[in-house]
Design a protein around this motif. Structure first.
Motif, PDB file in Angstrom:
ATOM      1  N   GLU A  39       9.012 -13.358  11.236  1.00 61.95           N
ATOM      2  CA  GLU A  39       8.773 -13.196   9.859  1.00 61.95           C
ATOM      3  C   GLU A  39       7.135 -13.237   9.498  1.00 61.95           C
ATOM      4  O   GLU A  39       6.427 -14.041  10.133  1.00 61.95           O
ATOM      5  CB  GLU A  39       9.510 -14.331   9.046  1.00 61.95           C
ATOM      6  CG  GLU A  39      10.878 -14.458   9.159  1.00 61.95           C
ATOM      7  CD  GLU A  39      11.626 -13.224   8.425  1.00 61.95           C
ATOM      8  OE1 GLU A  39      10.806 -12.395   7.595  1.00 61.95           O
ATOM      9  OE2 GLU A  39      12.738 -12.884   8.637  1.00 61.95           O
ATOM     10  N   PRO A  40       6.825 -12.398   8.670  1.00 57.60           N
ATOM     11  CA  PRO A  40       5.285 -12.280   8.411  1.00 57.60           C
ATOM     12  C   PRO A  40       4.715 -13.715   7.703  1.00 57.60           C
ATOM     13  O   PRO A  40       3.659 -14.256   8.077  1.00 57.60           O
ATOM     14  CB  PRO A  40       5.205 -11.250   7.302  1.00 57.60           C
ATOM     15  CG  PRO A  40       6.246 -10.135   7.816  1.00 57.60           C
ATOM     16  CD  PRO A  40       7.520 -11.182   8.227  1.00 57.60           C
ATOM     17  N   ASP A  41       5.790 -14.424   7.013  1.00 55.11           N
ATOM     18  CA  ASP A  41       5.332 -15.682   6.498  1.00 55.11           C
ATOM     19  C   ASP A  41       5.111 -16.730   7.497  1.00 55.11           C
ATOM     20  O   ASP A  41       4.432 -17.728   7.197  1.00 55.11           O
ATOM     21  CB  ASP A  41       6.352 -16.107   5.608  1.00 55.11           C
ATOM     22  CG  ASP A  41       6.277 -15.323   4.220  1.00 55.11           C
ATOM     23  OD1 ASP A  41       5.331 -14.480   4.091  1.00 55.11           O
ATOM     24  OD2 ASP A  41       7.094 -15.080   3.472  1.00 55.11           O
ATOM     25  N   GLU A  55       0.216  -7.174   7.353  1.00 56.43           N
ATOM     26  CA  GLU A  55       0.371  -6.942   5.750  1.00 56.43           C
ATOM     27  C   GLU A  55       1.281  -5.671   5.265  1.00 56.43           C
ATOM     28  O   GLU A  55       1.896  -5.783   4.348  1.00 56.43           O
ATOM     29  CB  GLU A  55      -1.000  -6.624   5.258  1.00 56.43           C
ATOM     30  CG  GLU A  55      -1.897  -7.934   5.203  1.00 56.43           C
ATOM     31  CD  GLU A  55      -1.279  -9.305   4.836  1.00 56.43           C
ATOM     32  OE1 GLU A  55      -0.416  -9.153   3.711  1.00 56.43           O
ATOM     33  OE2 GLU A  55      -1.638 -10.405   5.236  1.00 56.43           O
ATOM     34  N   ARG A  88       4.919  -7.078   5.870  1.00 51.52           N
ATOM     35  CA  ARG A  88       5.124  -8.045   4.717  1.00 51.52           C
ATOM     36  C   ARG A  88       5.504  -7.203   3.441  1.00 51.52           C
ATOM     37  O   ARG A  88       6.407  -7.931   2.842  1.00 51.52           O
ATOM     38  CB  ARG A  88       3.818  -8.865   4.611  1.00 51.52           C
ATOM     39  CG  ARG A  88       3.916 -10.110   3.654  1.00 51.52           C
ATOM     40  CD  ARG A  88       2.858 -10.846   3.059  1.00 51.52           C
ATOM     41  NE  ARG A  88       1.905 -11.100   4.156  1.00 51.52           N
ATOM     42  CZ  ARG A  88       1.896 -12.108   4.809  1.00 51.52           C
ATOM     43  NH1 ARG A  88       2.978 -13.062   4.691  1.00 51.52           N
ATOM     44  NH2 ARG A  88       1.010 -12.626   5.718  1.00 51.52           N
TER      45      ARG A  88
END
Length: 300
Positions: A24-26, A78, A81
């Motif tokens: 996950e990007p987070d 990004e 995301r």
């Protein structure tokens, strides 16, 4: 795939966790990097990833828990995301210093590097393992960066004098050129300024400034420079008297300074034997008391 073939991990066989992971990007942290001053233009990249998938993974290193630190691939991160999809990543076990060097070398491809970013790239090339052992010289770095040896020396001298921790706290400072960095270097020259305080000031200036990354970083630099320039330096009182060096045979050379209307005395001793200095330090109060008693007897 050329990016992966040229990646430092592929070239140097660093420890990679097998395969490409989807995360996950987070879960990927970008803090600790120099602020990315590019207006991250990802519209075209988003369209490409949406149409054909993410062909080139990003590179991260593991942190505690399920967190990762980004080494390179900020635009891909990004884009994923924004698309709300997982990002494909290679996980490497490289240490933090090497991660920083790889970030800097990736950023070297940008055409708008600030003075201090170029200085960090030069330091990374000289101190890292991206060049062969015989190429890790000012001349070798100059050839890579397209600079003169004198230019590389200027860059390196600023990084060494200011310190990497303070440079990273300030950031890229695109509006600050070499003369102002040289000014800061001079202000820090005698080592009497509290560097930890300057790091804290830079961080505070960036967090309280209302502009973008460029303005925040410039503001942090200016605050650090103002503070360093006005920091108190040890100054001899105007009414002090400094006697010339007195050579004491078998001991060394001593200099006596008096001040505060004759009620303060400072003794500087450059001894021939450091063991004597240690002994003198431990016995100084007793010796001063004995000398005081001797003075009183002579006064009587």
């Amino acid at each position: 795939m050329q990016t992966l073939r040229n990646a430092p991990d592929a070239l140097e066989g660093r420890r990679l966790r097998g395969g490409v992971f989807e995360i996950e990007p987070d879960q990927v942290e970008t803090s600790g990097r120099l602020d990315d001053r590019l207006q991250i233009e990802i519209a075209g990249l988003k369209a490409s990833i949406s149409r054909s998938g993410q062909r080139v993974p990003i590179l991260v290193r593991p942190l505690e828990g399920d967190r990762y630190s980004l080494i390179y691939g900020r635009r891909r991160l990004e884009a994923c995301r924004d698309l709300g999809i997982k990002v494909r990543a290679i996980v490497t076990e490289m240490d933090g210093d090497q991660a920083l060097r790889d970030q800097l070398l990736e950023n070297q491809e940008r055409q708008d590097l600030s003075f201090i970013e170029r200085a960090l790239v030069a330091a990374a090339l000289l101190n890292g393992d991206h060049l062969g052992e015989t190429e890790r010289t000012n001349k070798g770095v100059a050839e890579v960066l397209g600079l003169t040896e004198a230019g590389v020396s200027q860059l390196l001298s600023v990084v060494r004098a200011v310190g990497e921790d303070l440079v990273l706290a300030i950031g890229a400072a695109p509006g600050i050129g070499r003369p102002r960095w040289e000014e800061l270097k001079k202000a820090l020259g005698d080592g009497s300024v509290d560097r930890e305080r300057l790091v804290a000031l830079a961080t505070k200036a960036k967090s309280s400034h209302g502009g973008g990354p460029d303005e925040k970083s410039d503001a942090a630099f200016l605050e650090v420079l103002r503070t360093a320039a006005r920091a108190e330096r040890p100054v001899r009182p105007p009414n002090s008297r400094r006697e010339p060096n007195v050579v004491i045979p078998g001991v060394g050379a001593a200099t006596v300074t008096t001040g505060l209307r004759g009620r303060q005395l400072k003794l500087e001793l450059k001894a021939e034997n450091d063991d004597f200095v240690s002994w003198l330090k431990g016995h100084a109060p007793q010796l001063i008391a004995e000398l005081h008693e001797r003075w009183k007897r002579e006064e009587d």
